[in-house]
Design an enzyme around this catalytic site. Structure first.
Site, short mmCIF file in Angstrom:
data_model
loop_
_atom_site.label_atom_id
_atom_site.label_comp_id
_atom_site.label_asym_id
_atom_site.label_seq_id
_atom_site.Cartn_x
_atom_site.Cartn_y
_atom_site.Cartn_z
N ALA A 32 12.67 -30.33 34.41
CA ALA A 32 13.19 -31.39 33.53
C ALA A 32 12.07 -32.33 33.10
CB ALA A 32 14.27 -32.19 34.26
N TYR A 33 11.15 -32.60 34.02
CA TYR A 33 9.99 -33.45 33.69
C TYR A 33 9.20 -32.82 32.55
CZ TYR A 33 5.22 -35.28 34.15
OH TYR A 33 3.97 -35.81 33.89
N ALA A 34 8.86 -31.55 32.70
CA ALA A 34 8.07 -30.85 31.68
C ALA A 34 8.81 -30.80 30.34
CB ALA A 34 7.73 -29.44 32.16
N ASP A 54 1.75 -34.55 29.11
CA ASP A 54 1.25 -33.90 30.33
C ASP A 54 0.78 -32.49 29.97
OD1 ASP A 54 2.11 -34.09 33.74
OD2 ASP A 54 1.36 -32.24 32.85
#
Ligand SMILES: NC(=O)C1=CN([C@@H]2O[C@H](COP(=O)(O)OP(=O)(O)OC[C@H]3O[C@@H](n4cnc5c(N)ncnc54)[C@H](OP(=O)(O)O)[C@@H]3O)[C@@H](O)[C@H]2O)C=CC1
Ligand SMILES: Nc1nc2c(c(=O)[nH]1)N=C([C@H](O)[C@@H](O)CO)CN2
Length: 240
Positions: free
Chosen positions: A151-153, A139
């Protein structure tokens, strides 16, 4: 002498959106496709009708990941590529414990690619120089972080790093690259204000759709030289 049947491309999370579009793209090219799916959408029956092998798998546990890998290994002796598309875009929210959000993000974006790459590498090797590919979907936020999807990153940043580690480990038979998109496809629940705000974040100010990613994957898979790289598909967002 007849041409050998091409080896299948494995796409994780192929039941909807980008993964589904990728599966149909390769099927239209008469390229064998295996998809993992978690939810049995009507699109799965359509994929099977189009010739895809669709295997149910939930990567929310390591056991689920490893059982899926064993299923693939029991049915196939080779793979053309693994495309790690399966993902969840979780934000930090007050009603979900932070430890749960972090665990979910690491599970799908780190545990699944890490364990599947190791478990299935034998199916990718042995087909010649640069003959097979691993593609990680990361991403744009890997470059700059995200204040709402921390947390996603972080998990996508780990996946970005694994791209270089696996590239070093598997060259020259297997190329390993990443695709780092920003906005590709809105979600159905995205309202008009969110959509306008998101469009304004890039220089190109469009929602490009799945073809932007499909065309890049076609390029990566025809290369005999590019590995360990991340390709930004972000409409010039870093320059805004
Ligand atoms: N769409 C965009 O604009 C952008 C996308 N990307 C990346 O591109 C890739 C594709 O994006 P998009 O099509 O929007 O992804 P979606 O979030 O729409 O779909 C991802 C797929 O992964 C599956 N999945 C999620 N969790 C699990 C799990 N625990 N086990 C098995 N499967 C799971 C989902 O299954 P189910 O449907 O059953 O939940 C779904 O089919 C992703 O990696 C994403 O991070 C990056 C930036 C922008
Ligand atoms: N698994 C997913 N990851 C991401 C999605 C998505 O729908 N599913 N969407 C985005 C956004 O489009 C973002 O890039 C722009 O707002 C990010 N990741």
């Amino acid at each position: 002498m007849g041409h050998a049947q091409p080896l299948p491309i494995l796409i994780t999370g192929g039941g909807r959106r980008i993964g589904l579009a990728l599966a149909h793209h390769f099927l239209n090219l008469r390229q064998p496709v295996i998809v993992s799916y978690r939810t049995e959408y009507p699109a799965i029956a359509a994929l099977r009708h189009a010739g895809a092998v669709c295997l149910q798998a939930d990567f929310s546990t390591d056991e689920g990941i490893l059982a899926f890998a064993e299923h693939v290994k029991s049915e196939y002796s080779g793979l053309r590529a693994i495309i790690h598309n399966a993902s969840a875009w979780m934000a930090e929210t007050p009603d979900t414990p932070l430890s749960e959000t972090l665990a979910c993000m690491l599970q799908i974006h780190v545990h699944a690619p890490y364990l599947l790459n190791h478990a299935l590498v034998g199916l990718l090797r042995g087909h010649g120089h640069a003959a097979s590919d691993i593609i990680h979907f990361t991403d744009y936020v890997v470059e700059r972080g995200s204040d709402k999807h921390i947390a996603y990153a972080a998990s996508k940043a780990a996946l970005d790093n694994m791209t270089r580690s696996f590239a070093r480990k598997l060259a020259p038979e297997v190329k390993v690259n990443a695709i780092a998109p920003s906005l590709i496809l809105f979600n159905e629940h995205d309202d008009v204000d969110y959509r306008q705000q998101a469009l304004n974040k890039s220089l190109m100010k469009i929602e490009p759709g799945e073809k932007e990613v499909i065309d890049l994957i076609d390029y990566i898979m025809t290369s005999c030289y590019v590995t360990g790289r991340s390709f930004g598909v972000d409409g010039g967002r870093p320059l805004r």
